[in-house]
Write a protein that holds these residues in place. Structure first.
Motif, PDB file in Angstrom:
ATOM      1  N   PHE A  29       8.524   6.168   0.175  1.00  0.00           N
ATOM      2  CA  PHE A  29       8.432   7.608  -0.035  1.00  0.00           C
ATOM      3  C   PHE A  29       9.806   8.203  -0.311  1.00  0.00           C
ATOM      4  O   PHE A  29       9.945   9.103  -1.132  1.00  0.00           O
ATOM      5  N   ILE A  30      10.814   7.693   0.384  1.00  0.00           N
ATOM      6  CA  ILE A  30      12.171   8.161   0.135  1.00  0.00           C
ATOM      7  C   ILE A  30      12.587   7.719  -1.268  1.00  0.00           C
ATOM      8  O   ILE A  30      13.135   8.494  -2.047  1.00  0.00           O
ATOM      9  N   GLU A  42       8.262  -0.038   5.568  1.00  0.00           N
ATOM     10  CA  GLU A  42       6.978   0.628   5.349  1.00  0.00           C
ATOM     11  C   GLU A  42       7.151   2.093   4.983  1.00  0.00           C
ATOM     12  O   GLU A  42       6.234   2.733   4.491  1.00  0.00           O
ATOM     13  N   ALA A  43       8.315   2.647   5.270  1.00  0.00           N
ATOM     14  CA  ALA A  43       8.502   4.078   5.032  1.00  0.00           C
ATOM     15  C   ALA A  43       9.444   4.350   3.870  1.00  0.00           C
ATOM     16  O   ALA A  43       9.523   5.473   3.387  1.00  0.00           O
ATOM     17  N   TYR A  88       2.496   1.734  -3.337  1.00  0.00           N
ATOM     18  CA  TYR A  88       1.468   2.156  -4.301  1.00  0.00           C
ATOM     19  C   TYR A  88       1.202   3.652  -4.176  1.00  0.00           C
ATOM     20  O   TYR A  88       1.163   4.384  -5.155  1.00  0.00           O
ATOM     21  N   MET A  89       1.073   4.127  -2.930  1.00  0.00           N
ATOM     22  CA  MET A  89       0.774   5.537  -2.713  1.00  0.00           C
ATOM     23  C   MET A  89       1.973   6.436  -3.031  1.00  0.00           C
ATOM     24  O   MET A  89       1.829   7.501  -3.609  1.00  0.00           O
ATOM     25  N   LEU A 117      16.151   2.228   6.496  1.00  0.00           N
ATOM     26  CA  LEU A 117      14.776   2.647   6.707  1.00  0.00           C
ATOM     27  C   LEU A 117      13.881   1.444   6.909  1.00  0.00           C
ATOM     28  O   LEU A 117      14.168   0.350   6.441  1.00  0.00           O
ATOM     29  N   LEU A 136       0.830  -1.203   0.000  1.00  0.00           N
ATOM     30  CA  LEU A 136       0.000   0.000   0.000  1.00  0.00           C
ATOM     31  C   LEU A 136       0.866   1.255   0.000  1.00  0.00           C
ATOM     32  O   LEU A 136       0.619   2.197  -0.760  1.00  0.00           O
ATOM     33  N   ALA A 154      10.698   7.183  -3.765  1.00  0.00           N
ATOM     34  CA  ALA A 154       9.967   7.975  -4.751  1.00  0.00           C
ATOM     35  C   ALA A 154      10.594   9.348  -4.940  1.00  0.00           C
ATOM     36  O   ALA A 154      10.566   9.904  -6.032  1.00  0.00           O
ATOM     37  N   SER A 155      11.189   9.874  -3.875  1.00  0.00           N
ATOM     38  CA  SER A 155      11.770  11.209  -4.000  1.00  0.00           C
ATOM     39  C   SER A 155      13.021  11.197  -4.883  1.00  0.00           C
ATOM     40  O   SER A 155      13.514  12.234  -5.290  1.00  0.00           O
ATOM     41  N   PHE A 156      13.517  10.014  -5.197  1.00  0.00           N
ATOM     42  CA  PHE A 156      14.662   9.919  -6.107  1.00  0.00           C
ATOM     43  C   PHE A 156      14.225   9.562  -7.525  1.00  0.00           C
ATOM     44  O   PHE A 156      15.054   9.345  -8.399  1.00  0.00           O
ATOM     45  N   ASN A 216       0.093   6.594  -6.826  1.00  0.00           N
ATOM     46  CA  ASN A 216      -0.994   5.649  -7.026  1.00  0.00           C
ATOM     47  C   ASN A 216      -0.818   4.826  -8.294  1.00  0.00           C
ATOM     48  O   ASN A 216      -1.734   4.617  -9.067  1.00  0.00           O
TER      49      ASN A 216
END
Lengths: 330, 306
Positions: A267-268, A263-264, A141-142, A260, A138, A270-272, A146
């Motif tokens: 997002f990191i 679960e987190a 995915y987010m 990390l 999840l 994705a920032s790359f 999405n």
């Protein structure tokens, strides 16, 4: 168990202490001020990693205690297929169904091996446990707008890599691979008449012992990860990664040192995502939950150093090679 | 009756862990370490520690000196049951375990600052965040913006209920409303929605007024009048903090030191940095403010119906 590993521990602590003292001696006042502020940042990150990990570790040690008290060697023998390939696939599958984090799973794996689970099956379970579970799917995915593509590739490629690594382990390693000091002794069977409540209390007692075995390594691992985050520049690392192969390596290195929670990390990652291409982001997302600085320290507390190094090498090589091969198609 | 000193030490440590986490809850300091969304997880940890403490209490005093009298404990020597002699090495490992408890009680949490942002490579992240912007939409969308100029939008309280949660439908509607306003007021709750939307559809927002706050961040390769008004976004704990923020331009920029908190009103424009187009705010008005009570941002959870 303390006799063998603590001299090393002593050494590393002294080493870190001296390294962190060195710059202090060479500073003027304003530098000293920014240094003390960076120490506070280090402490905050350290404690936050710990607070984040503790619930999962506690659940992990309780499950480990539960396995110790309630599950017998006969159960294990009945459940695990004799065939290596089948055993590996099954354990990877069980790991995929089992929500865990990469530090909480170490005590569970140790207890499973002590109960007679073959090393390859236990490692398969350990690799898929933190990587493949609903929360991670999840959040991935987010994090990627999405988009199911990254999330499903992460699970799929990760699953295959876990199987390959577990098979490699089965080829090269037999036995428990525990450190000598954690030598195995046959575990006496529970009396049939022991009541359920007593068993539960014994589960908790085991969990306490497990916590004091594993806790210090979790704390050292969290400290090292926080140290790296405070003093090593991600920017410098990112600047190295240009080509296909070096960018995969950089993202794997980043996943390792950032330690990390799975679960987190999406997002990191994705920032790359526009700095690096899909295959190196996937390397980050797959390698991190399997192996990182924090859980390597914890693995060293349980397994022989040689085995841990080989395991890290296996995972790193398989992740690297498979994403390198897949990179034109991603 | 025999008193086991090590078992007592262990019991005290377990209790102290529980107390440390509970203390962080009570003082509200916990939000400086983790996303409040995960409050319940750390509460669980405190309760589990306390439960283990209660069980551990039963081992502090034993009726006999005999070891391994429990069959469940099963005389396994795979780990230390806290009954072997108390050596210096053991002291060290207890010391390691106690350290975070002590520092957790007495060392204050520090809000992440520009120094950490620098380590995380702020400029890289800023430059890439807007890469997906659809500049080509500019021509078509520009004409339809002005319909609802006076529809001053306040964040809908139903959307923003405590937990930072909303459904996909609500989220899309909010984004839709956004593009129709002329003045964007970024609050902590909807910051991430505005941020993502502005970066992805920059063309829709060019020339609009924006109001926001953040701390000052500078990069070596910025020109004199440039700075970033930035915030940290915390997904789970501060270890996974990432930077969000807007590049801003104004004449007095050199007078502002890094880590100063400011609130600004400005106009959204666009610029190129490192070869990518990204939004830039021309600041019309600004004021320095105190660091807010809750300096971090948390991502909004969009409830999915697959």
């Amino acid at each position: 168990m303390d006799r063998l590993q603590l001299p090393k521990l002593n050494f590393w602590l002294a080493f870190i202490f001296i390294i962190s003292l060195l710059p202090v001696l060479l500073m003027n006042f304003s530098e000293l001020k920014s240094f003390s502020s960076s120490l506070l940042s280090l402490h905050t990150i350290f404690l936050s990693i710990l607070i984040e990990a503790l619930p999962f570790v506690l659940i992990g040690i309780l499950i480990a205690g539960f396995i110790q008290i309630f599950i017998t060697e006969e159960h294990i023998e009945r459940w695990i297929p004799k065939n290596t390939l089948l055993a590996v696939v099954m354990s990877c599958f069980v790991g995929a169904l089992f929500p865990a984090c990469e530090c909480g799973i170490v005590p569970i794996v140790r207890r499973l091996i002590a109960k007679g689970v073959p090393i390859h099956a236990a490692i398969g379970f350990m690799l898929t446990g933190p990587l493949i579970n609903p929360i991670v799917i999840l959040s991935t995915y987010m994090a990627f707008g999405n988009n199911l593509k990254i999330a499903s590739l992460r699970m799929l490629i990760g699953f295959v890599i876990a199987i390959v690594v577990a098979l490699l382990v089965s080829l090269f390693f037999k036995g428990s691979q525990f450190k000598n000091s954690v030598a195995l002794q046959p575990v006496a069977k529970d009396d049939k008449q022991t009541s359920f409540i007593t068993k539960l209390i014994n589960t908790c007692k085991h969990a306490v012992d497990e916590f004091f075995d594993v806790g210090k390594y979790l704390i050292i691992g969290a400290f090292l990860a926080a140290f790296v985050q405070t003093y090593v520049s991600t920017k410098a690392l990112v600047e190295i990664g240009d080509g296909v192969s070096s960018s995969i390596l950089v993202m794997m290195g980043l996943a390792f040192i950032l330690s990390l929670c799975s679960e987190a990390d999406a997002f990191i990652g994705a920032s790359f995502s526009s700095l690096f291409s899909t295959h190196s982001i996937l390397a980050f997302l797959i390698f991190g939950p399997m192996i990182d600085l924090k859980n390597t320290i914890m693995l060293i507390s349980v397994f022989r150093l040689k085995f841990v190094l080989w395991l890290v090498a296996f995972v790193a090589i398989v992740v690297y090679v498979s994403l390198f091969i897949l990179s034109p198609y991603l | 009756m025999k008193f086991h000193i090590q078992q007592a030490v262990r019991a005290v440590i377990l209790l102290a862990f529980s107390a440390m986490i509970a203390n962080l809850h009570w003082t509200g300091e916990l939000t400086k370490y983790i996303n409040p969304k995960y409050d319940n997880l750390s509460k669980t940890a405190a309760i589990l520690f306390f439960m283990l403490f209660l069980v551990q209490l039963t081992r502090v005093v034993s009726k006999t000196t005999q070891h391994c009298h429990h069959h469940g404990q099963a005389c396994c020597s795979q780990h230390d049951h806290g009954q072997s002699p108390f050596t210096r090495k053991k002291m060290l490992s207890y010391f390691i375990v106690i350290t975070p408890i002590i520092t957790g009680f007495f060392v204050p949490a520090k809000i992440l600052d520009a120094a950490i942002a620098d380590k995380k490579g702020a400029s890289f992240i800023l430059a890439q965040q807007s890469q997906n912007s659809k500049i080509e939409d500019y021509l078509t969308s520009n004409e339809t913006i002005d319909e609802n100029i006076y529809d001053e939008h306040e964040p809908d309280p139903r959307l923003m209920e405590e937990k930072q949660e909303m459904t996909k439908k609500q989220y899309d509607r909010l984004k839709q409303q956004l593009s129709q306003q002329t003045m964007l007021k970024m609050t902590d709750e909807d910051y991430t929605i505005y941020y993502e939307e502005i970066n992805h559809n920059l063309a829709n927002y060019l020339g609009k007024q924006i109001q926001l706050k953040g701390f000052v961040l500078k990069e070596e390769d910025f020109s004199q009048n440039q700075l970033v008004i930035s915030r940290f976004l915390i997904t789970h704990c501060v270890a996974d903090a990432s930077i969000v923020g807007f590049l801003s331009e104004f004449v007095e920029a050199p007078t502002l030191k890094e880590d100063t908190w400011i609130e600004i009103v400005g106009t959204i424009g666009q610029t190129t940095y490192d070869g990518t187009i990204l939004p830039v705010i021309q600041i019309d008005n600004w004021v320095t403010i105190e660091q807010p009570e809750s300096p971090y941002l948390y991502p909004i959870n969009i409830r999915m119906s697959f």
